[in-house]
Design a protein around this motif. Structure first.
Motif, PDB file in Angstrom:
ATOM      1  N   VAL A 168       0.844  -1.206   0.000  1.00 18.40           N
ATOM      2  CA  VAL A 168       0.000   0.000   0.000  1.00 18.40           C
ATOM      3  C   VAL A 168       0.875   1.250   0.000  1.00 18.40           C
ATOM      4  O   VAL A 168       0.602   2.222  -0.718  1.00 18.40           O
ATOM      5  CB  VAL A 168      -0.936  -0.003   1.229  1.00 18.40           C
ATOM      6  N   ARG A 169       1.934   1.221   0.788  1.00 18.54           N
ATOM      7  CA  ARG A 169       2.842   2.371   0.871  1.00 18.54           C
ATOM      8  C   ARG A 169       3.504   2.649  -0.482  1.00 18.54           C
ATOM      9  O   ARG A 169       3.532   3.794  -0.955  1.00 18.54           O
ATOM     10  CB  ARG A 169       3.901   2.098   1.941  1.00 18.54           C
ATOM     11  N   LEU A 170       4.019   1.603  -1.116  1.00 18.70           N
ATOM     12  CA  LEU A 170       4.688   1.782  -2.409  1.00 18.70           C
ATOM     13  C   LEU A 170       3.701   2.217  -3.490  1.00 18.70           C
ATOM     14  O   LEU A 170       4.031   3.053  -4.345  1.00 18.70           O
ATOM     15  CB  LEU A 170       5.394   0.491  -2.814  1.00 18.70           C
ATOM     16  N   ASP A 171       2.496   1.665  -3.456  1.00 16.89           N
ATOM     17  CA  ASP A 171       1.468   2.077  -4.420  1.00 16.89           C
ATOM     18  C   ASP A 171       1.132   3.559  -4.251  1.00 16.89           C
ATOM     19  O   ASP A 171       0.963   4.289  -5.245  1.00 16.89           O
ATOM     20  CB  ASP A 171       0.195   1.246  -4.236  1.00 16.89           C
ATOM     21  N   SER A 172       1.028   4.000  -3.002  1.00 16.56           N
ATOM     22  CA  SER A 172       0.717   5.408  -2.732  1.00 16.56           C
ATOM     23  C   SER A 172       1.834   6.313  -3.236  1.00 16.56           C
ATOM     24  O   SER A 172       1.578   7.385  -3.805  1.00 16.56           O
ATOM     25  CB  SER A 172       0.506   5.622  -1.229  1.00 16.56           C
ATOM     26  N   MET A 173       3.075   5.884  -3.038  1.00 14.29           N
ATOM     27  CA  MET A 173       4.209   6.669  -3.529  1.00 14.29           C
ATOM     28  C   MET A 173       4.164   6.787  -5.048  1.00 14.29           C
ATOM     29  O   MET A 173       4.407   7.866  -5.609  1.00 14.29           O
ATOM     30  CB  MET A 173       5.519   6.026  -3.067  1.00 14.29           C
ATOM     31  N   ILE A 224      10.645  10.177 -13.095  1.00 16.64           N
ATOM     32  CA  ILE A 224      10.463   8.930 -13.843  1.00 16.64           C
ATOM     33  C   ILE A 224      11.455   7.877 -13.351  1.00 16.64           C
ATOM     34  O   ILE A 224      11.110   6.701 -13.179  1.00 16.64           O
ATOM     35  CB  ILE A 224      10.628   9.178 -15.353  1.00 16.64           C
ATOM     36  N   GLY A 225      12.691   8.310 -13.099  1.00 22.65           N
ATOM     37  CA  GLY A 225      13.689   7.386 -12.570  1.00 22.65           C
ATOM     38  C   GLY A 225      13.303   6.851 -11.204  1.00 22.65           C
ATOM     39  O   GLY A 225      13.479   5.659 -10.911  1.00 22.65           O
ATOM     40  N   LEU A 226      12.759   7.728 -10.357  1.00 19.15           N
ATOM     41  CA  LEU A 226      12.335   7.308  -9.025  1.00 19.15           C
ATOM     42  C   LEU A 226      11.160   6.339  -9.115  1.00 19.15           C
ATOM     43  O   LEU A 226      11.092   5.357  -8.362  1.00 19.15           O
ATOM     44  CB  LEU A 226      11.953   8.535  -8.196  1.00 19.15           C
ATOM     45  N   GLN A 227      10.239   6.603 -10.043  1.00 15.44           N
ATOM     46  CA  GLN A 227       9.124   5.677 -10.252  1.00 15.44           C
ATOM     47  C   GLN A 227       9.636   4.299 -10.680  1.00 15.44           C
ATOM     48  O   GLN A 227       9.124   3.269 -10.232  1.00 15.44           O
ATOM     49  CB  GLN A 227       8.173   6.228 -11.315  1.00 15.44           C
ATOM     50  N   GLY A 228      10.648   4.305 -11.550  1.00 11.47           N
ATOM     51  CA  GLY A 228      11.226   3.037 -11.980  1.00 11.47           C
ATOM     52  C   GLY A 228      11.885   2.295 -10.835  1.00 11.47           C
ATOM     53  O   GLY A 228      11.754   1.068 -10.710  1.00 11.47           O
ATOM     54  N   ASP A 229      12.574   3.041  -9.970  1.00 11.88           N
ATOM     55  CA  ASP A 229      13.233   2.428  -8.815  1.00 11.88           C
ATOM     56  C   ASP A 229      12.204   1.810  -7.869  1.00 11.88           C
ATOM     57  O   ASP A 229      12.377   0.685  -7.389  1.00 11.88           O
ATOM     58  CB  ASP A 229      14.063   3.484  -8.086  1.00 11.88           C
ATOM     59  N   ILE A 230      11.132   2.542  -7.616  1.00 11.73           N
ATOM     60  CA  ILE A 230      10.079   2.012  -6.744  1.00 11.73           C
ATOM     61  C   ILE A 230       9.399   0.819  -7.408  1.00 11.73           C
ATOM     62  O   ILE A 230       9.011  -0.151  -6.744  1.00 11.73           O
ATOM     63  CB  ILE A 230       9.063   3.118  -6.401  1.00 11.73           C
ATOM     64  N   GLY A 231       9.277   0.872  -8.742  1.00 13.41           N
ATOM     65  CA  GLY A 231       8.710  -0.261  -9.465  1.00 13.41           C
ATOM     66  C   GLY A 231       9.535  -1.529  -9.266  1.00 13.41           C
ATOM     67  O   GLY A 231       8.977  -2.626  -9.117  1.00 13.41           O
ATOM     68  N   LEU A 232      10.856  -1.392  -9.237  1.00  8.45           N
ATOM     69  CA  LEU A 232      11.718  -2.549  -8.981  1.00  8.45           C
ATOM     70  C   LEU A 232      11.490  -3.092  -7.573  1.00  8.45           C
ATOM     71  O   LEU A 232      11.490  -4.311  -7.351  1.00  8.45           O
ATOM     72  CB  LEU A 232      13.186  -2.159  -9.166  1.00  8.45           C
ATOM     73  N   ARG A 233      11.295  -2.187  -6.626  1.00 12.34           N
ATOM     74  CA  ARG A 233      11.013  -2.632  -5.256  1.00 12.34           C
ATOM     75  C   ARG A 233       9.673  -3.372  -5.207  1.00 12.34           C
ATOM     76  O   ARG A 233       9.527  -4.365  -4.483  1.00 12.34           O
ATOM     77  CB  ARG A 233      10.972  -1.437  -4.305  1.00 12.34           C
ATOM     78  N   GLN A 234       8.698  -2.880  -5.970  1.00 17.49           N
ATOM     79  CA  GLN A 234       7.394  -3.552  -6.012  1.00 17.49           C
ATOM     80  C   GLN A 234       7.521  -4.946  -6.617  1.00 17.49           C
ATOM     81  O   GLN A 234       6.845  -5.886  -6.168  1.00 17.49           O
ATOM     82  CB  GLN A 234       6.400  -2.707  -6.812  1.00 17.49           C
ATOM     83  N   GLU A 235       8.377  -5.083  -7.617  1.00 18.94           N
ATOM     84  CA  GLU A 235       8.598  -6.404  -8.212  1.00 18.94           C
ATOM     85  C   GLU A 235       9.234  -7.354  -7.201  1.00 18.94           C
ATOM     86  O   GLU A 235       8.861  -8.535  -7.117  1.00 18.94           O
ATOM     87  CB  GLU A 235       9.488  -6.275  -9.449  1.00 18.94           C
ATOM     88  N   ARG A 236      10.192  -6.852  -6.436  1.00 19.82           N
ATOM     89  CA  ARG A 236      10.815  -7.683  -5.404  1.00 19.82           C
ATOM     90  C   ARG A 236       9.791  -8.083  -4.345  1.00 19.82           C
ATOM     91  O   ARG A 236       9.788  -9.224  -3.861  1.00 19.82           O
ATOM     92  CB  ARG A 236      11.977  -6.936  -4.751  1.00 19.82           C
ATOM     93  N   LEU A 237       8.925  -7.146  -3.992  1.00 19.80           N
ATOM     94  CA  LEU A 237       7.886  -7.441  -3.002  1.00 19.80           C
ATOM     95  C   LEU A 237       6.926  -8.500  -3.532  1.00 19.80           C
ATOM     96  O   LEU A 237       6.553  -9.433  -2.810  1.00 19.80           O
ATOM     97  CB  LEU A 237       7.126  -6.160  -2.660  1.00 19.80           C
ATOM     98  N   GLU A 238       6.536  -8.369  -4.788  1.00 19.75           N
ATOM     99  CA  GLU A 238       5.622  -9.342  -5.389  1.00 19.75           C
ATOM    100  C   GLU A 238       6.260 -10.728  -5.433  1.00 19.75           C
ATOM    101  O   GLU A 238       5.604 -11.740  -5.137  1.00 19.75           O
ATOM    102  CB  GLU A 238       5.239  -8.890  -6.797  1.00 19.75           C
ATOM    103  N   ALA A 239       7.550 -10.774  -5.787  1.00 23.32           N
ATOM    104  CA  ALA A 239       8.250 -12.060  -5.826  1.00 23.32           C
ATOM    105  C   ALA A 239       8.341 -12.665  -4.423  1.00 23.32           C
ATOM    106  O   ALA A 239       8.174 -13.882  -4.241  1.00 23.32           O
ATOM    107  CB  ALA A 239       9.649 -11.874  -6.413  1.00 23.32           C
ATOM    108  N   ALA A 240       8.594 -11.816  -3.424  1.00 29.52           N
ATOM    109  CA  ALA A 240       8.656 -12.300  -2.041  1.00 29.52           C
ATOM    110  C   ALA A 240       7.300 -12.837  -1.600  1.00 29.52           C
ATOM    111  O   ALA A 240       7.217 -13.876  -0.928  1.00 29.52           O
ATOM    112  CB  ALA A 240       9.106 -11.172  -1.111  1.00 29.52           C
ATOM    113  N   ASN A 241       6.231 -12.145  -1.990  1.00 32.75           N
ATOM    114  CA  ASN A 241       4.885 -12.609  -1.636  1.00 32.75           C
ATOM    115  C   ASN A 241       4.574 -13.954  -2.281  1.00 32.75           C
ATOM    116  O   ASN A 241       3.934 -14.819  -1.666  1.00 32.75           O
ATOM    117  CB  ASN A 241       3.843 -11.572  -2.058  1.00 32.75           C
TER     118      ASN A 241
END
Length: 358
Positions: free
Chosen positions: A71-76, A286-303
């Motif tokens: 939720v936090r990453l989505d809000s960001m 845009i770069g920051l969005q991409g960085d957060i997107g990578l974190r979201q991918e890691r979170l999804e893989a962990a889930n």
């Protein structure tokens, strides 16, 4: 050897009580699908079941925590997307302003709207924690909540004072009304820009202190949260990042200086510099969005890994604790029949008396 009626009745009562208890256990097993008394049924393997239950609870807790991180990453991402779109629109207007006769008041209006949005966006919070505050999550990152807070603030006054400071310390002939484009460019790149300088590797230097005192309560330390027992990700960003500082500088530059009496050279330099800053901010966002997107991918893989682990643990628990519900249901029927027979026999025994034979 004789058997008394009392002893027969007592034996039947014991049978009835035992049958009632067995029926309760069997009915519980039918409704839950588990042994009525896991400890008694498993014996020496009870410890293994307890360990698996603890592991399952740990997985569930981590999954709940990960949902909050999501939720936090989505809000960001939502905040950054809104800022990026507005910045892109403002930059398009600035580019047009460099090549055509655009009323600078239109650009000033857009810049003020951008400041209002940026202040509010940086102070976005979820679950009581500010998203862009670094580890200082309990304090709003932006000193200002909105444009009203900013009007007449030390930051706004410092922007206007920078004109006089440049004249006093660098170029005594400098004036916004008469400045050449070169003079204006030098002013914007020095005295004005120093109000937005910040080096996260040296947060105690003079420029960083100015930035912090005028604009930001955020720190630049990452907020690391575990997403598995062995993996953590940064779930934060901070208002001191270059993309935010460039965007703020571009908006504040146009909003604060665009209302002044400007020479043509000063106007051209102002619009050009604001465009350069905003363009850089868009790229940074845009770069920051991409960085957060990578974190979201890691979170999804962990889930996904947690969900797989949960399935394995639940299967292991089931192999130890689960019962055959059909067999338990059949047992309920059989025990109920036996209980009814015991009731009937007890009733007949209670009706026996020597008086019936005298």
């Amino acid at each position: 050897m004789s058997i008394s009626t009392l002893s027969l009745i007592t034996a039947q009562r014991t049978t009835i009580l035992r049958s009632q208890e067995q029926i309760r256990d069997a009915e519980k097993e039918v409704s839950t699908g588990r042994h009525a008394d896991v400890g008694a049924s498993l014996g020496a393997t009870t410890g293994q079941a307890v360990t698996l239950r603890v592991e399952l609870s740990s997985v569930d807790s981590q999954r709940t925590s990960n949902n909050l991180i999501g939720v936090r990453l989505d809000s960001m991402q939502d905040v950054l997307s809104g800022l990026q779109k507005s910045a892109q629109s403002f930059n398009s207007a600035l580019v047009t302003g460099q090549t055509a006769s655009v009323d600078i008041s239109t650009l000033v209006t857009q810049a003020n709207a951008g400041l209002e949005q940026l202040f509010g966006a940086l102070n976005t919070a979820t679950n009581g924690q500010y998203l862009f505050a670094g580890t200082n999550t309990s304090e709003q990152p932006s000193v200002y909540n909105n444009l009203q807070d900013y009007e007449g603030s030390p930051a706004q006054e410092a922007l206007l004072q920078s004109v006089q400071d440049y004249k006093n310390n660098v170029d005594s002939t400098f004036s916004l009304a008469t400045a050449t484009q070169t003079q204006m460019e030098d002013f914007l790149n020095s005295s004005f820009a120093s109000l937005f300088d910040y080096d996260p590797d040296n947060p105690s230097d003079a420029d960083a202190s100015t930035w912090k005192s005028l604009w930001s309560n955020s720190n630049s330390d990452p907020v690391l949260n575990k997403i598995t027992s062995s993996e953590s990700i940064d779930v934060s960003a901070n208002a001191n990042l270059g993309a935010f500082r460039d965007l703020l500088q571009g908006y504040a530059m146009m909003a604060g200086l665009g209302t002044q009496n400007l020479s043509e050279g000063a106007r051209n330099a102002l619009v050009s510099k604001a465009s350069s800053l905003t363009s850089g901010a868009v790229s940074g966002l845009i770069g920051l969005q991409g960085d957060i997107g990578l974190r979201q991918e890691r979170l999804e893989a962990a889930n996904d890994r947690l969900d797989s682990k949960k399935a394995v643990v639940k299967a292991s628990i089931s192999s130890l604790e689960d019962v055959d519900v059909y067999e338990a249901s059949t047992r309920v029927t059989m025990l109920t029949t036996q209980l009814e027979a015991a009731y009937s026999l007890t009733s007949k025994l209670q009706g026996l008396s020597l008086l019936n034979y005298l």
